[in-house]
Design a protein around this motif. Structure first.
Motif, PDB file in Angstrom:
ATOM      1  N   ILE A 214       0.808  -1.212   0.080  1.00  0.00           N
ATOM      2  CA  ILE A 214      -0.039  -0.014   0.244  1.00  0.00           C
ATOM      3  C   ILE A 214       0.853   1.119   0.153  1.00  0.00           C
ATOM      4  N   THR A 215       0.817   2.041  -1.101  1.00  0.00           N
ATOM      5  CA  THR A 215       1.734   3.274  -0.961  1.00  0.00           C
ATOM      6  C   THR A 215       0.868   4.340  -1.810  1.00  0.00           C
ATOM      7  N   SER A 216       1.286   5.532  -1.359  1.00  0.00           N
ATOM      8  CA  SER A 216       0.638   6.834  -2.295  1.00  0.00           C
ATOM      9  C   SER A 216       1.258   7.021  -3.411  1.00  0.00           C
ATOM     10  N   MET A 217       2.393   6.156  -3.954  1.00  0.00           N
ATOM     11  CA  MET A 217       2.709   6.113  -5.342  1.00  0.00           C
ATOM     12  C   MET A 217       1.973   5.403  -6.433  1.00  0.00           C
ATOM     13  N   VAL A 218       0.948   4.521  -5.560  1.00  0.00           N
ATOM     14  CA  VAL A 218       0.054   3.793  -6.788  1.00  0.00           C
ATOM     15  C   VAL A 218      -1.057   3.786  -5.850  1.00  0.00           C
ATOM     16  N   THR A 219      -1.890   4.878  -6.087  1.00  0.00           N
ATOM     17  CA  THR A 219      -3.153   5.104  -5.321  1.00  0.00           C
ATOM     18  C   THR A 219      -4.068   4.086  -5.256  1.00  0.00           C
ATOM     19  N   ALA A 220      -4.139   3.471  -6.471  1.00  0.00           N
ATOM     20  CA  ALA A 220      -5.226   2.109  -6.273  1.00  0.00           C
ATOM     21  C   ALA A 220      -4.758   1.144  -5.420  1.00  0.00           C
ATOM     22  N   SER A 221      -3.634   1.117  -5.019  1.00  0.00           N
ATOM     23  CA  SER A 221      -3.378   0.438  -3.793  1.00  0.00           C
ATOM     24  C   SER A 221      -4.127   0.492  -2.467  1.00  0.00           C
ATOM     25  N   ALA A 222      -4.397   1.778  -2.344  1.00  0.00           N
ATOM     26  CA  ALA A 222      -5.139   2.231  -1.026  1.00  0.00           C
ATOM     27  C   ALA A 222      -6.508   1.427  -0.905  1.00  0.00           C
ATOM     28  N   LEU A 223      -6.781   0.594  -2.073  1.00  0.00           N
ATOM     29  CA  LEU A 223      -8.132  -0.161  -2.005  1.00  0.00           C
ATOM     30  C   LEU A 223      -8.016  -1.467  -1.074  1.00  0.00           C
ATOM     31  N   GLN A 224      -6.594  -1.770  -0.708  1.00  0.00           N
ATOM     32  CA  GLN A 224      -6.319  -3.024   0.006  1.00  0.00           C
ATOM     33  C   GLN A 224      -6.808  -2.480   1.611  1.00  0.00           C
ATOM     34  N   LEU A 225      -6.971  -1.412   1.661  1.00  0.00           N
ATOM     35  CA  LEU A 225      -7.612  -0.966   2.994  1.00  0.00           C
ATOM     36  C   LEU A 225      -8.991  -0.884   3.184  1.00  0.00           C
ATOM     37  N   HIS A 226      -9.758  -1.099   1.996  1.00  0.00           N
ATOM     38  CA  HIS A 226     -11.189  -1.227   2.000  1.00  0.00           C
ATOM     39  C   HIS A 226     -11.849  -2.362   2.339  1.00  0.00           C
ATOM     40  N   ALA A 227     -12.876  -2.343   3.139  1.00  0.00           N
ATOM     41  CA  ALA A 227     -13.500  -3.704   3.490  1.00  0.00           C
ATOM     42  C   ALA A 227     -14.354  -4.167   2.523  1.00  0.00           C
ATOM     43  N   LYS A 228     -14.717  -3.554   1.418  1.00  0.00           N
ATOM     44  CA  LYS A 228     -15.296  -4.351   0.401  1.00  0.00           C
ATOM     45  C   LYS A 228     -15.016  -3.803  -1.039  1.00  0.00           C
ATOM     46  N   ALA A 229     -13.694  -4.185  -1.357  1.00  0.00           N
ATOM     47  CA  ALA A 229     -13.225  -3.737  -2.942  1.00  0.00           C
ATOM     48  C   ALA A 229     -13.236  -4.715  -3.533  1.00  0.00           C
ATOM     49  N   THR A 230     -13.630  -4.847  -4.954  1.00  0.00           N
ATOM     50  CA  THR A 230     -13.556  -5.889  -5.918  1.00  0.00           C
ATOM     51  C   THR A 230     -12.555  -5.251  -7.005  1.00  0.00           C
ATOM     52  N   VAL A 231     -11.713  -6.177  -7.472  1.00  0.00           N
ATOM     53  CA  VAL A 231     -11.153  -5.607  -8.812  1.00  0.00           C
ATOM     54  C   VAL A 231     -11.579  -6.677  -9.709  1.00  0.00           C
ATOM     55  N   ILE A 232     -11.830  -6.161 -10.880  1.00  0.00           N
ATOM     56  CA  ILE A 232     -12.355  -7.131 -12.104  1.00  0.00           C
ATOM     57  C   ILE A 232     -11.453  -6.874 -13.191  1.00  0.00           C
ATOM     58  N   VAL A 233     -10.697  -7.846 -13.767  1.00  0.00           N
ATOM     59  CA  VAL A 233      -9.620  -7.756 -14.878  1.00  0.00           C
ATOM     60  C   VAL A 233     -10.147  -8.947 -16.016  1.00  0.00           C
ATOM     61  N   ASP A 234      -9.470  -8.533 -17.016  1.00  0.00           N
ATOM     62  CA  ASP A 234      -9.738  -9.684 -17.944  1.00  0.00           C
ATOM     63  C   ASP A 234      -8.390 -10.436 -17.887  1.00  0.00           C
ATOM     64  N   GLU A 235      -8.037 -11.490 -18.696  1.00  0.00           N
ATOM     65  CA  GLU A 235      -6.778 -11.972 -18.555  1.00  0.00           C
ATOM     66  C   GLU A 235      -5.641 -11.370 -19.087  1.00  0.00           C
ATOM     67  N   ALA A 236      -5.652 -10.143 -19.999  1.00  0.00           N
ATOM     68  CA  ALA A 236      -4.671  -9.716 -20.265  1.00  0.00           C
ATOM     69  C   ALA A 236      -4.066  -8.751 -19.263  1.00  0.00           C
ATOM     70  N   ALA A 237      -5.142  -8.268 -18.430  1.00  0.00           N
ATOM     71  CA  ALA A 237      -4.656  -7.282 -17.352  1.00  0.00           C
ATOM     72  C   ALA A 237      -4.261  -8.065 -16.009  1.00  0.00           C
ATOM     73  N   ALA A 238      -4.608  -9.308 -16.203  1.00  0.00           N
ATOM     74  CA  ALA A 238      -4.197 -10.071 -14.911  1.00  0.00           C
ATOM     75  C   ALA A 238      -3.120 -10.896 -15.071  1.00  0.00           C
ATOM     76  N   ALA A 239      -2.239 -10.710 -16.402  1.00  0.00           N
ATOM     77  CA  ALA A 239      -1.209 -11.586 -16.796  1.00  0.00           C
ATOM     78  C   ALA A 239       0.135 -11.312 -15.775  1.00  0.00           C
ATOM     79  N   LYS A 240       0.116 -10.223 -15.031  1.00  0.00           N
ATOM     80  CA  LYS A 240       1.477 -10.309 -14.075  1.00  0.00           C
ATOM     81  C   LYS A 240       0.907 -10.591 -12.538  1.00  0.00           C
ATOM     82  N   LEU A 241      -0.020 -11.077 -12.299  1.00  0.00           N
ATOM     83  CA  LEU A 241      -0.359 -11.370 -10.806  1.00  0.00           C
ATOM     84  C   LEU A 241      -0.022 -12.779 -10.587  1.00  0.00           C
ATOM     85  N   LYS A 242       0.619 -12.758  -9.514  1.00  0.00           N
ATOM     86  CA  LYS A 242       1.235 -14.266  -9.194  1.00  0.00           C
ATOM     87  C   LYS A 242       0.100 -15.123  -8.481  1.00  0.00           C
TER      88      LYS A 242
END
Ligand code: GLP
Length: 261
Positions: A214-242
């Protein structure tokens, strides 16, 4: 945070639209937080179709958009007000007076930002906030180093964002350098957050936002603090997730997603 992978861009946008439609049907007076950007166009096209074909009713819905460019009039073709009117508001039965965006031409921009926060609070807060993600990792126009507790305010755009959005304006020199945006703290106040990202150009930044610190350098990472955040991606945008296998399992097996599979 929940991460949902869909096979392609069309399926990801359709899923987001179905979640929004479910929210509107369950609570006809829902307060929606809305986002602009090319990724959202397919979502709004689905909502328009659902309005026409299944009478999805927007008559009680109120909306607040994330952001607007400073200096652009509402009828400027590049303003986010114009984008929203064309892609959604004019095509469904929403009352235009119930749709809100910051006024980028306000004489006193500070007062405009404070008033926008008050309008949202008076509406009871945002039930469901739609989000895209910029290549700088921004949500809204919360560029790197935006305070994670920030509220609606004026923000200078980064060179990355100027480069990303300049084609819509016909060149970087024609593009505004500032915007009004809900703050990261404002976004985190929404009862639910739903971020949509598609395409390989978003793969790096999605991996940083979801699986990085979680860093202010990538503000979308702040969603990790949210109790109900859903991220929806396609396979192409998911390609670098572990943890792709785990995320696929969640969508295929968790009861919450049963009606959406
Ligand atoms: C703009 C908006 C953001 C949005 C981003 C994504 O910068 N201010 O809220 O997330 O566009 O744009 P696109 O969907 O075109 O990649």
């Amino acid at each position: 945070m929940e991460l949902i992978i869909q096979r392609d861009k069309a399926a990801a946008a359709a899923l987001v639209a179905r979640i929004v439609a479910h929210e509107v049907r369950t609570n006809p007076c829902t307060v929606l937080g809305l986002a602009t950007g090319s990724t959202m166009e397919a979502v709004y096209a689905h909502l328009v179709r659902m309005h026409r074909e299944t009478k999805l009713d927007f008559s009680g819905v109120r909306t607040f958009n994330l952001d607007e460019y400073v200096g652009l009039a509402p009828d400027d073709p590049n303003s986010y007000r114009h984008f929203m009117n064309e892609h959604l508001f004019k095509q469904v039965n929403i009352h235009l007076q119930n749709t809100h965006l910051p006024n980028g031409r306000a004489a006193d921009l500070g007062a405009e930002c404070r008033d926008y926060e008050k309008l949202m609070a008076d509406a009871g807060g945002i039930d469901l906030q739609l989000l895209g993600i910029g290549k700088s990792g921004h949500i809204g126009f919360n560029e790197p180093l935006s305070a994670l507790k920030s509220r609606t305010r004026e923000k200078a755009l980064t060179p990355t964002t100027i480069k990303q959005n300049a084609p819509f304006f016909g060149g970087e020199d024609k593009m505004p350098r500032r915007a009004i945006t809900m703050g990261v703290g404002t976004i985190l106040d929404a009862r639910r957050c739903l971020l949509l990202a598609t395409g390989e150009a978003k793969a790096d930044i999605i991996a940083q936002a979801v699986e990085g610190p979680i860093t202010s350098m990538v503000t979308a990472s702040a969603l990790q603090l949210h109790a109900k955040a859903t991220v929806i991606v396609d396979e192409a945008a998911a390609a670098k997730l572990k943890e792709r296998e785990y995320y696929r399992w969640i969508f295929a097996n968790e009861p919450e997603w049963e009606g959406y599979r």
